[in-house]
Every structure is written in C-alpha cells, then in structure tokens.
Design an enzyme around this catalytic site. Sequence first.
Site, PDB file in Angstrom:
ATOM      1  N   SER A 179       7.636 -33.971 -38.437  1.00  0.00           N
ATOM      2  CA  SER A 179       6.401 -33.192 -38.434  1.00  0.00           C
ATOM      3  C   SER A 179       6.565 -32.003 -37.499  1.00  0.00           C
ATOM      4  O   SER A 179       7.479 -31.208 -37.687  1.00  0.00           O
ATOM      5  CB  SER A 179       5.215 -34.076 -38.033  1.00  0.00           C
ATOM      6  OG  SER A 179       3.997 -33.371 -38.179  1.00  0.00           O
ATOM      7  N   THR A 180       5.720 -31.892 -36.488  1.00  0.00           N
ATOM      8  CA  THR A 180       5.750 -30.741 -35.591  1.00  0.00           C
ATOM      9  C   THR A 180       7.140 -30.539 -34.991  1.00  0.00           C
ATOM     10  O   THR A 180       7.700 -31.451 -34.405  1.00  0.00           O
ATOM     11  CB  THR A 180       4.727 -30.932 -34.450  1.00  0.00           C
ATOM     12  OG1 THR A 180       3.442 -31.141 -35.019  1.00  0.00           O
ATOM     13  CG2 THR A 180       4.699 -29.721 -33.534  1.00  0.00           C
ATOM     14  N   HIS A 206       5.961 -33.042 -42.857  1.00  0.00           N
ATOM     15  CA  HIS A 206       4.570 -32.628 -43.008  1.00  0.00           C
ATOM     16  C   HIS A 206       4.521 -31.117 -43.216  1.00  0.00           C
ATOM     17  O   HIS A 206       4.908 -30.350 -42.331  1.00  0.00           O
ATOM     18  CB  HIS A 206       3.756 -33.006 -41.771  1.00  0.00           C
ATOM     19  CG  HIS A 206       3.681 -34.477 -41.551  1.00  0.00           C
ATOM     20  ND1 HIS A 206       3.367 -35.023 -40.313  1.00  0.00           N
ATOM     21  CD2 HIS A 206       3.882 -35.533 -42.381  1.00  0.00           C
ATOM     22  CE1 HIS A 206       3.368 -36.350 -40.415  1.00  0.00           C
ATOM     23  NE2 HIS A 206       3.676 -36.675 -41.654  1.00  0.00           N
ATOM     24  N   MET A 300       3.681 -35.316 -34.239  1.00  0.00           N
ATOM     25  CA  MET A 300       2.494 -35.959 -33.688  1.00  0.00           C
ATOM     26  C   MET A 300       2.196 -37.259 -34.417  1.00  0.00           C
ATOM     27  O   MET A 300       2.542 -37.425 -35.583  1.00  0.00           O
ATOM     28  CB  MET A 300       1.283 -35.041 -33.829  1.00  0.00           C
ATOM     29  CG  MET A 300       1.326 -33.785 -33.002  1.00  0.00           C
ATOM     30  SD  MET A 300      -0.241 -32.867 -33.123  1.00  0.00           S
ATOM     31  CE  MET A 300      -0.224 -32.352 -34.842  1.00  0.00           C
ATOM     32  N   ASP A 303       2.914 -41.580 -38.052  1.00  0.00           N
ATOM     33  CA  ASP A 303       3.184 -41.692 -39.482  1.00  0.00           C
ATOM     34  C   ASP A 303       4.565 -42.290 -39.732  1.00  0.00           C
ATOM     35  O   ASP A 303       5.577 -41.736 -39.319  1.00  0.00           O
ATOM     36  CB  ASP A 303       3.092 -40.311 -40.133  1.00  0.00           C
ATOM     37  CG  ASP A 303       3.241 -40.359 -41.647  1.00  0.00           C
ATOM     38  OD1 ASP A 303       3.038 -41.441 -42.225  1.00  0.00           O
ATOM     39  OD2 ASP A 303       3.548 -39.308 -42.243  1.00  0.00           O
TER      40      ASP A 303
END
Length: 370
Positions: A179-180, A206, A300, A303
């Site tokens: 993700s991030t 993501h 973050m 998940d």
Amino acid sequence: MRLLVVDDSALMRRMLQECFAGEPDIELLAARDGEDALAKLHSFAPDVITLDINMPKMDGLSCLARIMEERPCPVVMVSSLTERGALATFEALELGAVDYVAKPDGTVSLSLDLVYDELRAKVRAAFAGKRAKARNAARPAPARLAPKAPPAAPAARVVQIGRNRAGSEPVELVVIGSSTGGPKTLGDILAALPADFPAPILIAQHMPPRFTRIYAERLAGICRIKIRELDRAQPLQPGTAYIAQGAKDVIVTRKMRRLCAEPMPLDGGLTWHPSVSRMVASALETLAPERLVGVMLTGMGDDGAAEMARIHQNGGRTIAESEETAVVWGMPQQLIAYDGASVVLPCDRVAEQLRHWLVVPAPQRTSQCR
C-alpha cells in the site's frame, strides 16, 4: 505536527484546511503555488506537505524536486484520476513523494470531501513514518543477520537468509501485498528478479482505477520479468508479475488444471482495494500453503496480515518488510504481530530472498529456519 498544504486554487486550499479543521495536534499553513511553498519550506519547517501537481509558475513535480534537495520531508501528492494525473503521480513517487490521494471525478474540486478520511489517514501515516525513521536513526545499528527474536513482541526481526520447513516443496505462486510507499518498493524488488523467475507473482497494490495500467507499463520498462495488469481472467505464467486492476479485487483459481487469476467486483465489506486479504485467502483455497510464498510490504492498516500469517503457520513461507525501510510499518508489522513472518527483511533484500527460495535448487530438509 506542522502541515503545509500547497495548491494554486483558493477553493482547494480552503477545502484542504477544512479537512484538517478540528485536529488540535496539527498546525496548518497554506501556500498558493510552488514558489510560495519553497519560501515557507524553511520558515515554517513542515513535518508533512500535501502538494498539488498542476500549478502555475512552478508545477508540483518541480517543487517536489526542490523540496527533496533543500529540505526533505514526507510529501503526499494530490492528483487527478486522469491518465495525465496518474503519469505525474508516478513521477512524483520516483522523485520521493511517499503517497498520493486521487481527487474523485477528475478535477472536480468540490468532490474533495469524499476523500477527506483517506487524506487525513495518509498525512498521519506519513508523519508516523517520519518519526519512526528518526527513532531508528537514533538507535545503534542492529546486527543485520542475527537470529530472529522470540515472537512475543511485534518488533522488527531480521533473520539470516535460508530455507524453512517448506524448502523442499516447489512454489507455484508468490503473492505480494502493498500500500502506502509500495509502488517504488515494488519496482525495486521486481527489477532485481531474473527473467526466468520460476513462479508467477500476483500483486495487490492499493491503487485507484486508471493507475494500475500505467503503473504496469512503467514497471515493464525497468524489469526483466514480464509485467501485466490483470484486467481479465487469465492463466498465471512463470516469470510474470500480475498487477491487480484498480477498483477491482483479485482471486486465485484453478481451471483445467492451470493456475489462474481473475479480477472480481469489489467486496464492500473490505476497506482496501485491491484487497490483499481476498487475494491471499483465495490462494490458500486453491494451493497448499507450502506451494505459496507471501510478501507483505509497506502500508497502512492490516489488509491481508491474518491471511498471510496462515501461509507461514501452515508450512509456507512469508516475508515481512522491516521497519527500517517501510514508509509505513503497518501491514508488515501486523503480519509479525500474528507471528506470521518467516523472515523480516529490509526491502533491498527481499528480491535476494525470493531468488534464494525459488531459483536456487532446494537442499534436503534437515532443520527448520524460522
């Protein structure tokens, strides 16, 4: 936290300030363009910056390059959901931005309130990542190849490269969640893999729609393995990495004895998409855990952490990115907290570990390396 919001639109600056109104721990200042931002970069000394891409006088990319040269700090880009916006966003990530928020409905600024929660979360995650890196820089350097500590506390654990109890089983699939901070990290890892990598790689990063196709095209230009956006159901081939399509989830299936993946409509009960949890759960329904390798990178939340932990706990292998390199040590930290990481490694050693597990012939199992 000192936050500098940079946008040439007075309406957008007002909406960005509204987004962070009522956050007592945030001291906020606005800049009207890139030149104004650079002037306030030194006088205000922000901890985090939100930066528009399209601005007069000095565009966001030029401003970002100057920020990274003069006073580096976490920058979250605010871009449009257009192809041009996606291209500029990936250029920004390559220049050093930590994340981005895509404005819904293209350039319709009045809809920015739809992503207020995401923007606040990403700004806070960027600040937390900055503080974590400052703490790590102040600590004595740990031994990079020390044995793993006991799994009681979810701290970073770096272990020597080696095979675990699944080492003699051929791997059919590598699943990666990110993700991030993930786009650049993924690029570095995939670029270090050989063209004849013996298993397919399925990635849930993501990312919004329109972005994944452009991201796959950019990765294809730097990688020896093949890179594909998974925009339709298809068999999974060795030596190929498949990027799950934005605004879709992805599941693993087996059809006519062939391992396949296909995009699926979003599961509204899940927070993040493409969903790492759904991808890994489907992989476990299709393959024995020892036939899987899971990699959890920066991001973050949690998940996919519980599902990926099941790979490790049932005989497979997993890698969690260590705190020292993760932009946001959320998803990998949660995998470690579940006692689900076979190894914990900085991102620059992940490709080496994958090559060792999959490319080097497996020795006879004589002991476990956990």
